[in-house]
Design a protein around this motif. Structure first.
Motif, PDB file in Angstrom:
ATOM      1  N   TYR F  20       0.822  -1.025  -0.003  1.00 44.86           N
ATOM      2  CA  TYR F  20       0.181  -0.149  -0.148  1.00 44.86           C
ATOM      3  C   TYR F  20       0.791   1.283  -0.066  1.00 44.86           C
ATOM      4  O   TYR F  20       0.739   2.084  -0.939  1.00 44.86           O
ATOM      5  CB  TYR F  20      -0.952   0.040   1.056  1.00 44.86           C
ATOM      6  N   PHE F  73      -1.725  -1.143  -5.527  1.00 44.27           N
ATOM      7  CA  PHE F  73      -2.152  -2.059  -4.483  1.00 44.27           C
ATOM      8  C   PHE F  73      -3.856  -2.408  -4.453  1.00 44.27           C
ATOM      9  O   PHE F  73      -4.670  -1.309  -4.853  1.00 44.27           O
ATOM     10  CB  PHE F  73      -2.026  -1.452  -3.134  1.00 44.27           C
ATOM     11  N   CYS F  75      -6.771  -3.152  -2.448  1.00 44.27           N
ATOM     12  CA  CYS F  75      -7.246  -3.290  -1.139  1.00 44.27           C
ATOM     13  C   CYS F  75      -8.326  -4.134  -0.719  1.00 44.27           C
ATOM     14  O   CYS F  75      -8.647  -4.428   0.463  1.00 44.27           O
ATOM     15  CB  CYS F  75      -8.095  -1.973  -0.714  1.00 44.27           C
ATOM     16  N   GLY F  76      -9.002  -4.971  -1.826  1.00 44.85           N
ATOM     17  CA  GLY F  76      -9.742  -5.958  -1.491  1.00 44.85           C
ATOM     18  C   GLY F  76     -11.332  -5.250  -1.674  1.00 44.85           C
ATOM     19  O   GLY F  76     -11.426  -4.041  -2.073  1.00 44.85           O
ATOM     20  N   ASP F  77     -12.430  -5.849  -1.043  1.00 46.33           N
ATOM     21  CA  ASP F  77     -13.760  -5.262  -1.181  1.00 46.33           C
ATOM     22  C   ASP F  77     -14.111  -4.641   0.131  1.00 46.33           C
ATOM     23  O   ASP F  77     -13.785  -5.186   1.159  1.00 46.33           O
ATOM     24  CB  ASP F  77     -14.653  -6.608  -1.542  1.00 46.33           C
ATOM     25  N   LEU F  78     -14.869  -3.793   0.089  1.00 41.89           N
ATOM     26  CA  LEU F  78     -15.565  -2.948   1.135  1.00 41.89           C
ATOM     27  C   LEU F  78     -16.872  -3.967   1.541  1.00 41.89           C
ATOM     28  O   LEU F  78     -17.260  -4.454   0.725  1.00 41.89           O
ATOM     29  CB  LEU F  78     -16.306  -1.549   0.759  1.00 41.89           C
ATOM     30  N   GLU F  79     -16.726  -4.092   2.991  1.00 38.71           N
ATOM     31  CA  GLU F  79     -17.955  -4.470   3.495  1.00 38.71           C
ATOM     32  C   GLU F  79     -19.141  -3.659   3.578  1.00 38.71           C
ATOM     33  O   GLU F  79     -18.942  -2.931   4.528  1.00 38.71           O
ATOM     34  CB  GLU F  79     -17.392  -5.177   4.810  1.00 38.71           C
ATOM     35  N   ILE F  91     -19.613   4.793   3.674  1.00 39.84           N
ATOM     36  CA  ILE F  91     -18.369   4.028   3.578  1.00 39.84           C
ATOM     37  C   ILE F  91     -17.550   3.887   2.437  1.00 39.84           C
ATOM     38  O   ILE F  91     -16.415   4.338   2.542  1.00 39.84           O
ATOM     39  CB  ILE F  91     -18.880   2.600   4.073  1.00 39.84           C
ATOM     40  N   ASP F  94     -15.819   7.734   2.736  1.00 41.62           N
ATOM     41  CA  ASP F  94     -14.687   7.819   3.661  1.00 41.62           C
ATOM     42  C   ASP F  94     -13.502   6.986   3.126  1.00 41.62           C
ATOM     43  O   ASP F  94     -12.407   7.291   3.316  1.00 41.62           O
ATOM     44  CB  ASP F  94     -15.051   7.006   4.926  1.00 41.62           C
ATOM     45  N   PHE F  95     -13.774   5.975   2.513  1.00 43.46           N
ATOM     46  CA  PHE F  95     -12.631   4.774   2.176  1.00 43.46           C
ATOM     47  C   PHE F  95     -11.975   5.882   1.028  1.00 43.46           C
ATOM     48  O   PHE F  95     -10.878   5.676   1.213  1.00 43.46           O
ATOM     49  CB  PHE F  95     -13.265   3.574   1.618  1.00 43.46           C
ATOM     50  N   GLU F  98      -9.957   8.470   2.417  1.00 41.38           N
ATOM     51  CA  GLU F  98      -8.466   8.305   2.896  1.00 41.38           C
ATOM     52  C   GLU F  98      -7.419   8.053   1.786  1.00 41.38           C
ATOM     53  O   GLU F  98      -6.339   8.475   2.030  1.00 41.38           O
ATOM     54  CB  GLU F  98      -8.387   6.839   3.672  1.00 41.38           C
ATOM     55  N   ILE F  99      -7.683   7.419   0.533  1.00 43.89           N
ATOM     56  CA  ILE F  99      -6.957   7.238  -0.393  1.00 43.89           C
ATOM     57  C   ILE F  99      -6.282   8.372  -0.924  1.00 43.89           C
ATOM     58  O   ILE F  99      -5.059   8.657  -1.312  1.00 43.89           O
ATOM     59  CB  ILE F  99      -7.319   6.182  -1.412  1.00 43.89           C
TER      60      ILE F  99
END
Lengths: 292, 292, 292, 292, 292, 292
Positions: F20, F73, F75-79, F91, F94-95, F98-99
């Motif tokens: 990351y 990178f 990050c995978g999936d958001l839940e 969500i 916000d995610f 951050e990036i």
């Protein structure tokens, strides 16, 4: 990386997120199907099972146990050189041997049934003549060769039997094979046609002897109404509940030193029900093993 | 042609590769589905069954018999004029009559159930009032007409019953029909609702009388969990094992002079499990017939 | 056997029902897919193509030619020992060599692309350094090895190139590969990225030289919108019409001494449209070859 | 009934919810596929198109028209006696005649192409020798008979041509047929092979003559990449945009007195994209008709 | 509109074509699946069930009753604001309340299981503390929340239980849930794991008390071999016959004041067999209700 | 853990295996489809794309760049809390924020198109009135509300437009919407109907201004022949090559500060070709971004 809620569980099988060091059971996939004679595709089973396993719960009301209380590590899938069968078996054998060496129990997800030979070889190296095999399947898998090839899904139990010696293998649920295979089975193994009759007695016997047992479950032992998602559906198999009960009894009661679940072929599982069955059988198997 | 290993077995059904002259049983396909009211596609059954039959073994552990020890000829499929129903039935009748004339047993693969009428007509020509029919099905098939059409998959047993006369037909497994059809059945045939109860008694009775019997198996007599691959799935049917046992008893114990297996619809058989069932039922039927 | 109308055409490809002796072209299937790394299933292509080919007409309005006016023999499928790759290639090579020996043109239906190597070896035995290859594909197929295996669908053109020597192979439509493969291609073969540009010039050049040419068509050269039914769909390919035009020009204009059509994977062809395309390309290829 | 929000629009085609009396266009379904020789299933097209049509908008940005501004009635589907072809055609003919009698335009959703004959007969009864047909298709449909049957999807344009007389039919997009069909077409109709070239000139010509035109669109005129959901996919067809443009021009510019859209087979349309195309073509056709 | 034979029955469920005023039972669809956590698609169930229901007969040989002798109205589907869960439940509640107010019995077709909460709220408004629920399901549906959401298919019975109070709900067939859910069930509801044992006793008890009962059938109570067409297949369920018998007993013997059948997901029902089961269960449920 | 060859690459998107901290681009999945009005399933896109991406190569012959030379990178999936739309958007916002805060470029894989609103909100927080959007789509997505819901896949661009203000959004490829949406688009955004005309000019203009641009690609901008695997297929779209070229130009030439690729619905992608397209577009997008 952003501090946030990410689904991090998907790459491993349901609840198998312990560290390697702390785990007594190690799951790994062997995505190989190159000798499949009728309809290939079992190579996709490990990946599909991992993804769909999260549709189940970690808790089993049957055993009143929960995967969240266990320590199981999912190693991922082996990278296998498709087209070089002997090399594939060596990689499986070496990998399983590493796990066994540390007194952990390897649980392999096939792939076609031939992958079992790699696991059995690793166990035989360690346990020698003590090793026994319990084999659930629709097919005898006792051909001497298949289209001139000796290492094949249709010969795998024959090869295991030759390695271990006579009367070390018990076959259950068998309902398909050439005539000579059934005759060979009677002479060299112990064969229980059509269902699981005799399993209870065998468990008593093996329990007493406390011998190390390799447990191989070809999921096509199930009736195709229950488990259509396989390459060679063979009508007349057992019910889901019978298989689940048997798996719990075998894994909970015996000295299982390695196990595998093979022959799910997701291509033929449009509804996902077969994958769900494979996952639930594996969950119950892991819970029973971890409860010992 | 190059002298080499060629797969020459695919065009015929598993193990049915004898010469016509030496064979006592003749398999043929009747790929017709034009009157199907709900979901067509049974015309593809003969071709699909031939191809997939090679996923089974020629040996049956149930009967301890092997198709390699029999003499069965696979005639291929009839070329049928889709859209001209009466002509289709004539072609089937003539073809079956030719086989019967030489004292061979025709075994027809449908197609929709109406094709049975062609086979029954050919048998009635030879055996007249002695002819009896055993009929496995989910549906009564006793309508007088369907959308104004008298020759239909939904009327076929009514037409057979009118041809043979009262009380010559035994129906098993029936669980769907209009109310008047069930009443008609009670009056003119013998109907066994929901399952195969009564079959053993019937076999005893017919065996003693040694009458010629036409045996027609609509595969939707099976529960849709077992056999989803059909045009009109009707929940509440029998299990695979019950059907297999019954087929072996009927064909092994009675004077079956013709038989058919109908209503596999490969379109609705994504997994191939229904086709595997149709093939295995046919294998057991052929082995039982050839063992007489 | 009863004297009646039977469909006898289904086991062979559309219109390929001449006798072997009188035929100048021989079609055969190589149902092999064991090295396929992503999604197997091309082994089913020959059988599926034969069945579905009868949905097309024997007459081509493009070439104004009719398969009923040609002499083509369909040999059926080779029986191949799955799991023993080198042996598979030997069987293909020997079979193709037999056909070539009698001055007939073999046309192989794959199977995965590796089967081409068997055919090319047979041709190289006869034609040596004169042999050229025209290669249509989405992928370079020029890896040195794949997961440690040298005989693979991903290495096949590399192996051919090593056999024939530098600058004997022209690659068209290529749009996928590792960077080093594209560099290898530039050095050892002639590569045309993305489309068929340059084909007309090549045809002129080769026509003049009258050299023997092996023509291999990996159907994934087509765009996946046109041809989704393949194991490794690669977006950005050519249109159907461009491929058809090119096949007619190559086969009608050059000294094609063997050809193949590979990589149809019926599993991923729910609609049957990809199979129809494979069949029509083969029909046009055969008509163009037979018109020489 | 409870006073509440209920989706009441689903049973009719998108936006076709006017009253019969006020409508100038009447849509109806003819769910018939009994003569289909290769793969049946077009009977499901009307029902599937109605359901999926609501995934589109009522507004066309191409024509800047909206179905909500039109008066179109959807009659539902005809109940057709499967297995009695001549009776099916009579029902279609009578139904279309009723609509035409009231100076409304019938727009039929097939079903297989044979249903067109019913519609054409109704128009011929009213318009006689003035009647012309514009025919979009991949196939000639000019066989004299098919397996001995004269009323078939493969003979339908031949039957229409015999009814109307020579040189009354223009065929576009044709790329498949027996050789003699192409020759018959040249003599008795006007055939445009492969694409829609010549359509603009024809429109000018017919516009001037102001003759009544029946417009029949066999959707397999589209390339199978665009429209895989059909029983007999024929590679090499036209693009969606070409068809849409042509439909708008034909229906907007000519005296179209009846039209049909046939041969969608939802079984082979796993993604629903073919159904979406059929719906959008029908929307544009209806909007163009209603804009006259 | 032309005076002719039109299929007018398709938009309603089999045999449910009475007028609203004369009907004592009202069927309606609630096509909602927005909280489905694993695999959505149940929104398509009502529409698919209506279409496929016409493949069954109106007559039940099990109950010797015929839908043609009943008065049932099919209201169609509710138009639900996807994405606004609370609003969706309000619409369902209001709609069911309207039906209940007129002393008719609402029978809802889901959609996901959360829709039940709307129906239960409407009943609780009318019946208060007398209201009881019989719940057939594979899953406990007793989570407190799911990913932070309180209104979810996984919490629906918890919400119902909180509304009605302790010991008002009997759960049958349950075989999946988190450990705490099973413990909650034991404390607040009455839970019968794995099968329907205890149902007969409950029926006696409730019959005597003559309390109003809401009956909710999550079809995944069936084994996935029987009913693969659901979002979360859970192996180890009951057979079709057991469910059918239970539905007839519950609806025929108790004071059922509302019912629902939920969680058919047609996407995973390639064969249509699961849809056929949902339809037949609903037919038997309606016949049993109307026979009271 | 055993020291051996394990496939460790599957959980991330092809070649996106950097750390990351060192990455300038971050891929993440937003598996949300709860407001989808027609056919849900886009939630499965991120997971399916990751798995199938490994069927492509890391090297692009179009850009002569290789993902192995980049730092990206995954990050995978958001839940995401299905059923609570506003929370889902928070969500995502916000995610993404951050990036962005760390000057990395977020690239989101949908999910339905509504997820874009979360990303755009995060960018607007940072860039305010400077923010521009380039929008590729078949649909206007400009409804004011959908079934009473304001946050919907059908309203997402309207919401974005209201946030950014007039004339900040350019829409391309649009061919479906209500009439009032097209009028709204003309007034408040810049709309390019049917294709990508005008894109080159826009790129010049925006390049000069050097404004931050959010790039959102609804894959249904492609023609359904190219990309059937989507919930609402809309015929008449652009070709794959046009989209690929445009993506490379936009991402290579502009100041793209965030991007997304949405609306792949794997359920309707039986062949996997649509998933391959989504993966290849994402690969080219990532390579173009990383080449800046």
């Amino acid at each position: 990386m952003p501090d946030n809620t990410i689904i991090s569980n998907l790459p491993v099988f349901l609840g198998c997120d312990a560290e390697y060091e702390e785990s007594s059971i190690c799951v790994f996939g062997a995505p190989f199907d190159s000798t499949t004679s009728f309809r290939p595709g079992t190579r996709f089973a490990p990946q599909t099972m991992r993804a769909d396993s999260w549709g189940l719960e970690t808790y089993s009301p049957y055993q009143d146990r929960d995967l969240t209380d266990t320590k199981i590590f999912d190693c991922g899938d082996l990278e296998l050189p498709l087209g070089d069968t002997e090399q594939v078996l060596s990689i499986i054998e070496d990998f399983a041997a590493e796990i066994i060496k540390e007194n952990k129990t390897p649980v392999m997800i096939g792939g076609e049934h031939l992958v079992t030979l790699g696991g059995v070889r690793a166990c035989y190296d360690k346990y020698g003549d003590d090793l026994r095999i319990i084999h659930f399947d629709a097919h005898t898998d006792l051909r001497d060769e298949m289209f001139g090839v000796e290492l094949s899904h249709a010969t795998v139990i024959r090869r295991c039997s030759e390695l271990l010696g006579d009367k070390k293998i018990w076959q259950f649920g068998i309902r398909s094979g050439e005539k000579y295979e059934f005759e060979w089975a009677k002479k060299h193994n112990t064969i229980n046609k059509f269902d699981l009759n005799g399993l209870d007695d065998l468990i008593c016997e093996l329990k007493e002897a406390n011998l190390p047992v390799y447990f191989t479950v070809d999921l096509d032992v199930l009736d195709p109404s229950v488990f259509p998602g396989t390459g060679t559906p063979e009508p007349g198999g057992i019910s889901y509940k019978k298989l689940q009960d048997a798996v719990i009894k075998v894994c909970g009661g015996l000295n299982i030193i390695a196990a595998d679940v093979v022959e799910l072929c997701p291509h033929y599982d449009q509804s996902g029900a077969s994958t769900a069955i494979a996952c639930k059988i594996l969950r119950e198997l892991l819970l029973a093993l971890s409860g010992r």
